[in-house]
Design an enzyme around this catalytic site. Structure first.
Site, PDB file in Angstrom:
ATOM      1  N   LEU A 187       0.854  -1.189   0.000  1.00 42.80           N
ATOM      2  CA  LEU A 187       0.000   0.000   0.000  1.00 42.80           C
ATOM      3  C   LEU A 187       0.886   1.233   0.000  1.00 42.80           C
ATOM      4  O   LEU A 187       1.977   1.228   0.581  1.00 42.80           O
ATOM      5  CB  LEU A 187      -0.908   0.018   1.239  1.00 42.80           C
ATOM      6  CG  LEU A 187      -1.973  -1.074   1.372  1.00 42.80           C
ATOM      7  CD1 LEU A 187      -2.676  -0.955   2.725  1.00 42.80           C
ATOM      8  CD2 LEU A 187      -2.991  -1.002   0.241  1.00 42.80           C
ATOM      9  N   ASP A 188       0.404   2.303  -0.627  1.00 44.18           N
ATOM     10  CA  ASP A 188       1.106   3.581  -0.547  1.00 44.18           C
ATOM     11  C   ASP A 188       1.195   4.024   0.910  1.00 44.18           C
ATOM     12  O   ASP A 188       0.389   3.616   1.750  1.00 44.18           O
ATOM     13  CB  ASP A 188       0.343   4.654  -1.340  1.00 44.18           C
ATOM     14  CG  ASP A 188       0.265   4.344  -2.823  1.00 44.18           C
ATOM     15  OD1 ASP A 188       1.157   3.644  -3.325  1.00 44.18           O
ATOM     16  OD2 ASP A 188      -0.706   4.796  -3.462  1.00 44.18           O
ATOM     17  N   ARG A 189       2.162   4.887   1.183  1.00 42.47           N
ATOM     18  CA  ARG A 189       2.362   5.366   2.558  1.00 42.47           C
ATOM     19  C   ARG A 189       1.072   5.911   3.160  1.00 42.47           C
ATOM     20  O   ARG A 189       0.749   5.636   4.322  1.00 42.47           O
ATOM     21  CB  ARG A 189       3.440   6.471   2.569  1.00 42.47           C
ATOM     22  CG  ARG A 189       3.727   7.015   3.967  1.00 42.47           C
ATOM     23  CD  ARG A 189       4.772   8.105   3.925  1.00 42.47           C
ATOM     24  NE  ARG A 189       4.285   9.278   3.203  1.00 42.47           N
ATOM     25  CZ  ARG A 189       4.998  10.376   3.004  1.00 42.47           C
ATOM     26  NH1 ARG A 189       6.252  10.436   3.441  1.00 42.47           N
ATOM     27  NH2 ARG A 189       4.488  11.387   2.344  1.00 42.47           N
TER      28      ARG A 189
END
Length: 300
Positions: free
Chosen positions: A137-139
Site C-alpha cells: 500500500l502507498d504510505r
C-alpha cells in the site's frame, strides 16, 4: 507460533506412478518451477524419509515430505512497534497498516517501516523468518497488507493472485457523484518516464480493471467500494480521477485538503485469499479508520 512446522506431506496415487519428483511437484502439487528446484536442491524434500533428487521416479504409495521451515535473515533492523494484527499463522500474517507508514525500508527511510516492526514481532515469537510482501500500500493508504512468512506461502499466494477467489477490496471517499451506482473501469495505466510518480490513462499502458459500487451518496461526494481485478500502481487513484471523481486529500491526483483529511481517503478494508497450505478461502476485514469516518461526518 514458534513450534516446529511439520511441513507438507503428500502421498503418491496409483495414477501418478512413474512421474519424476519435479514433474509431480509442478503438475500435481502446483509448485512453481523455481520453488521446486530450490527446495529439492536445498535438501528440503524427502521421499519415504530419504533425500531425493529432481529426477527421482515415484511409485504408488510413496510419501513425499516437503520441509517449509527455514531460518532466514534480512539486513533490516527489527524495531518494536504496535501492530494491528488481523490474522496470523505459521504461513502468513495480515496487518492493518495505519496511514503515514511506509511498508518497506528505502534509502531515505531505514526505520519506522512496517517491515521493521514485523521483523521485531517475528523475533519476539522465536521465528527466524523474513518479510515477504504479497501486497503493498502507498504510505498514505491505510488497511490490510498480506505478508508471507516462508518461500512456499509466498510462491502459492503469488501463483493464485489471478484466481477469481483472490480479492482485494477498498473503500474510497471521492469528490462528486459517480454517474452510475456500479460498474467497471477498464482503462490502461501508463507511467510517463519523466521522474514523476504520477501515472496517466494512456493506450500505451497496461490494461487495468477496477470494479466499483457506490455505498453511500452525499450532496457532492460518494463513499465507494472498489475491487481490483488488476493491481497496477495507483490504479484506484488514477481510475477515479479519470472519471472526474478524485479521492479526497489525494495530493498527487487531486488537491491538498487538510480541512477535510490529511491524506488520500483510501482504505484497504477486505482481503479474500486462498490459504497457501489448506487451500481454504480466508476472508479478513478491518474497520474504516477514524479520519475517514470524521470526513464522512463532515460531508453529511
Amino acid at each position: 507460533m514458534n513450534s516446529k512446522d511439520p511441513g507438507l506431506i503428500f502421498k503418491v496415487r496409483e495414477e501418478e506412478q512413474g512421474l519424476k519428483l519435479n514433474e509431480y511437484l509442478r503438475s500435481v502439487v502446483r509448485f512453481s518451477s523455481r520453488f521446486t528446484q530450490k527446495v529439492v536442491r536445498d535438501g528440503g524434500v524427502k521421499v519415504n524419509n530419504n533425500r531425493a533428487t529432481l529426477f527421482s521416479k515415484l511409485k504408488s504409495g510413496d510419501v513425499i515430505e516437503v520441509q517449509i521451515e527455514k531460518e532466514e535473515e534480512q539486513d533490516i533492523i527489527p524495531e518494536k512497534m504496535e501492530l494491528d494484527i488481523i490474522y496470523e499463522d505459521q504461513d502468513i500474517i495480515v496487518v492493518n497498516k495505519p496511514y503515514g507508514m511506509i511498508v518497506h525500508p528505502t534509502k531515505n527511510y531505514a526505520c519506522g517501516t512496517l517491515t521493521n516492526g514485523l521483523l521485531y514481532h517475528f523475533k519476539e515469537n522465536g521465528e527466524r523468518c523474513i518479510v515477504r510482501l504479497v501486497s503493498r500500500l502507498d504510505r498514505d493508504t491505510s488497511g490490510l497488507i498480506l505478508v508471507a512468512k516462508n518461500a512456499f506461502s509466498h510462491m502459492s499466494l503469488a501463483r493464485d493472485m489471478n484466481r477469481e477467489e483472490f480479492q482485494k477490496t477498498y473503500l474510497a471517499i471521492v469528490h462528486g457523484n459517480l454517474s452510475k451506482k456500479n460498474g467497471v473501469i477498464d482503462k490502461p495505466i501508463y507511467k510517463v518516464d519523466d521522474g514523476s510518480l504520477k501515472r496517466i490513462i494512456d493506450e500505451r499502458g497496461q490494461r487495468s480493471i477496477t470494479h466499483f459500487e457506490v455505498v453511500k451518496r452525499f450532496k457532492d461526494a460518494d463513499l465507494i467500494k472498489l475491487i481490483l481485478e488488476t493491481g497496477r500502481t495507483h490504479q484506484i487513484r488514477v481510475h477515479l480521477n479519470s472519471m472526474g471523481n478524485p479521492i479526497y486529500g489525494d495530493t498527487l491526483y487531486g488537491n491538498k485538503e487538510d480541512e477535510y483529511i490529511e491524506r488520500q481517503a483510501l482504505h484497504a478494508c477486505r482481503l479474500q485469499i486462498i490459504h497457501p497450505r489448506t487451500e481454504e478461502i480466508l476472508k479478513l476485514e478491518c474497520d474504516l479508520p477514524e479520519d475517514m469516518n470524521k470526513l464522512l461526518s463532515k460531508l453529511k
